[in-house]
Scaffold this motif. Structure first.
Motif, PDB file in Angstrom:
ATOM      1  N   LYS A   1      11.633   0.104   1.833  1.00  0.00           N
ATOM      2  CA  LYS A   1      11.134   1.009   2.873  1.00  0.00           C
ATOM      3  C   LYS A   1       9.705   1.469   2.548  1.00  0.00           C
ATOM      4  CE  LYS A   1      12.080   5.341   5.152  1.00  0.00           C
ATOM      5  NZ  LYS A   1      12.282   6.718   4.798  1.00  0.00           N
ATOM      6  N   PHE A   2       9.465   1.766   1.274  1.00  0.00           N
ATOM      7  CA  PHE A   2       8.130   2.194   0.850  1.00  0.00           C
ATOM      8  C   PHE A   2       7.091   1.101   1.099  1.00  0.00           C
ATOM      9  CE2 PHE A   2       5.065   2.025  -2.732  1.00  0.00           C
ATOM     10  CZ  PHE A   2       4.253   3.051  -2.321  1.00  0.00           C
ATOM     11  N   LEU A   3       7.428  -0.153   0.768  1.00  0.00           N
ATOM     12  CA  LEU A   3       6.479  -1.254   0.991  1.00  0.00           C
ATOM     13  C   LEU A   3       6.208  -1.470   2.470  1.00  0.00           C
ATOM     14  CD1 LEU A   3       7.368  -3.986  -1.653  1.00  0.00           C
ATOM     15  CD2 LEU A   3       5.274  -2.684  -1.422  1.00  0.00           C
ATOM     16  N   GLU A   4       7.219  -1.295   3.316  1.00  0.00           N
ATOM     17  CA  GLU A   4       7.013  -1.416   4.763  1.00  0.00           C
ATOM     18  C   GLU A   4       6.064  -0.330   5.267  1.00  0.00           C
ATOM     19  OE1 GLU A   4      10.906  -1.383   6.495  1.00  0.00           O
ATOM     20  OE2 GLU A   4      11.429  -3.314   5.603  1.00  0.00           O
TER      21      GLU A   4
ATOM     22  N   ARG B   1       2.511  -1.198   4.135  1.00  0.00           N
ATOM     23  CA  ARG B   1       1.907  -2.255   4.958  1.00  0.00           C
ATOM     24  C   ARG B   1       1.488  -1.698   6.313  1.00  0.00           C
ATOM     25  NH1 ARG B   1       6.594  -6.051   2.920  1.00  0.00           N
ATOM     26  NH2 ARG B   1       5.567  -6.912   1.087  1.00  0.00           N
ATOM     27  N   ALA B   2       2.286  -0.792   6.870  1.00  0.00           N
ATOM     28  CA  ALA B   2       1.947  -0.188   8.162  1.00  0.00           C
ATOM     29  C   ALA B   2       0.673   0.651   8.057  1.00  0.00           C
ATOM     30  CB  ALA B   2       3.106   0.656   8.662  1.00  0.00           C
ATOM     31  N   THR B   3       0.518   1.394   6.960  1.00  0.00           N
ATOM     32  CA  THR B   3      -0.689   2.213   6.801  1.00  0.00           C
ATOM     33  C   THR B   3      -1.921   1.353   6.551  1.00  0.00           C
ATOM     34  OG1 THR B   3      -0.186   2.548   4.473  1.00  0.00           O
ATOM     35  CG2 THR B   3       0.428   4.304   5.981  1.00  0.00           C
TER      36      THR B   3
ATOM     37  N   GLN C   1      -1.485   9.335   4.260  1.00  0.00           N
ATOM     38  CA  GLN C   1      -1.064   8.959   2.913  1.00  0.00           C
ATOM     39  C   GLN C   1       0.446   8.838   2.870  1.00  0.00           C
ATOM     40  OE1 GLN C   1      -2.599  11.515  -0.112  1.00  0.00           O
ATOM     41  NE2 GLN C   1      -4.511  10.389  -0.197  1.00  0.00           N
ATOM     42  N   VAL C   2       0.923   7.832   2.167  1.00  0.00           N
ATOM     43  CA  VAL C   2       2.358   7.599   2.031  1.00  0.00           C
ATOM     44  C   VAL C   2       2.875   8.423   0.867  1.00  0.00           C
ATOM     45  CG1 VAL C   2       4.117   5.845   1.667  1.00  0.00           C
ATOM     46  CG2 VAL C   2       2.027   5.259   2.877  1.00  0.00           C
ATOM     47  N   LYS C   3       3.979   9.131   1.080  1.00  0.00           N
ATOM     48  CA  LYS C   3       4.630   9.882   0.009  1.00  0.00           C
ATOM     49  C   LYS C   3       5.814   9.067  -0.482  1.00  0.00           C
ATOM     50  CE  LYS C   3       3.653  14.672   1.149  1.00  0.00           C
ATOM     51  NZ  LYS C   3       4.270  15.972   1.401  1.00  0.00           N
ATOM     52  N   THR C   4       6.019   9.071  -1.797  1.00  0.00           N
ATOM     53  CA  THR C   4       7.135   8.296  -2.337  1.00  0.00           C
ATOM     54  C   THR C   4       7.679   8.902  -3.621  1.00  0.00           C
ATOM     55  OG1 THR C   4       7.870   6.106  -2.985  1.00  0.00           O
ATOM     56  CG2 THR C   4       5.661   6.715  -3.632  1.00  0.00           C
ATOM     57  N   HIS C   5       8.945   8.580  -3.876  1.00  0.00           N
ATOM     58  CA  HIS C   5       9.603   8.921  -5.127  1.00  0.00           C
ATOM     59  C   HIS C   5       9.799   7.668  -5.972  1.00  0.00           C
ATOM     60  CE1 HIS C   5      11.136  13.131  -4.322  1.00  0.00           C
ATOM     61  NE2 HIS C   5      10.693  12.782  -3.140  1.00  0.00           N
TER      62      HIS C   5
ATOM     63  N   LEU D   1       1.831  -4.050  -7.049  1.00  0.00           N
ATOM     64  CA  LEU D   1       1.596  -5.411  -6.572  1.00  0.00           C
ATOM     65  C   LEU D   1       0.154  -5.537  -6.082  1.00  0.00           C
ATOM     66  CD1 LEU D   1       4.891  -5.702  -4.507  1.00  0.00           C
ATOM     67  CD2 LEU D   1       4.464  -6.569  -6.802  1.00  0.00           C
ATOM     68  N   PRO D   2      -0.384  -6.761  -6.028  1.00  0.00           N
ATOM     69  CA  PRO D   2      -1.775  -6.930  -5.574  1.00  0.00           C
ATOM     70  C   PRO D   2      -2.023  -6.426  -4.157  1.00  0.00           C
ATOM     71  CG  PRO D   2      -1.006  -8.924  -6.645  1.00  0.00           C
ATOM     72  CD  PRO D   2       0.174  -8.015  -6.539  1.00  0.00           C
ATOM     73  N   GLU D   3      -1.011  -6.471  -3.286  1.00  0.00           N
ATOM     74  CA  GLU D   3      -1.208  -6.009  -1.910  1.00  0.00           C
ATOM     75  C   GLU D   3      -1.362  -4.493  -1.812  1.00  0.00           C
ATOM     76  OE1 GLU D   3       2.394  -5.808   0.722  1.00  0.00           O
ATOM     77  OE2 GLU D   3       3.219  -7.054  -0.867  1.00  0.00           O
ATOM     78  N   MET D   4      -1.012  -3.765  -2.875  1.00  0.00           N
ATOM     79  CA  MET D   4      -1.103  -2.300  -2.872  1.00  0.00           C
ATOM     80  C   MET D   4      -2.497  -1.798  -3.220  1.00  0.00           C
ATOM     81  SD  MET D   4       2.189  -1.438  -5.113  1.00  0.00           S
ATOM     82  CE  MET D   4       3.703  -0.916  -4.408  1.00  0.00           C
TER      83      MET D   4
END
Length: 133
Positions: free
Chosen positions: A45-48, A51-53, A63-67, A74-77
């Protein structure tokens, strides 16, 4: 001329062009085993969301919040700003190319340095003789 970033001999553009399986082969054993087992639903869910942001044009405002402290960078981040939970609050984190292959949790410290103050009244038997101001 600034030194160009390389991870195991590959530039950032080459890493981003690789498939996930090719990139996983480059990682150290612990990270490789973690990713080969697959992503849990929280990480997926976090990676989705990430990618959306990245697709939206106003990435700095959103900004994405995550636990997810156990997710490998990953390189895409690279280039994304996110807020990572450290157990008490969300710490801001900007993902750079040098972070590839590390866990997200390594970049949001969970404990602070303890600074002890002066002992209060009743702290110990010796504080009985400390004159009060």
């Amino acid at each position: 001329m600034p030194k160009q970033f390389k991870y195991r001999g590959y530039s950032l553009e080459q890493l981003q062009a690789m498939s996930m399986d090719e990139f996983i082969r480059l990682l150290p054993a612990r990270q490789r085993r973690s990713l080969q087992r697959g992503l849990n639903p929280q990480q997926r869910k976090f990676l989705e969301e990430l990618r959306a942001t990245k697709k939206s044009e106003r990435t700095s405002a959103l900004q994405v919040k995550t636990h997810c402290r156990d997710l490998v960078v990953l390189p895409e981040m690279v280039g994304v700003a996110l807020n990572l939970h450290n157990g008490k609050e969300f710490a801001p984190l900007e993902i750079k190319a040098e972070m590839i292959g590390h866990y997200l949790g390594e970049f949001a410290i969970t404990n602070k340095k303890v600074t002890h103050g002066t002992p209060g009244i009743g702290a110990s038997r010796s504080s009985m003789y400390v004159p009060l101001k």
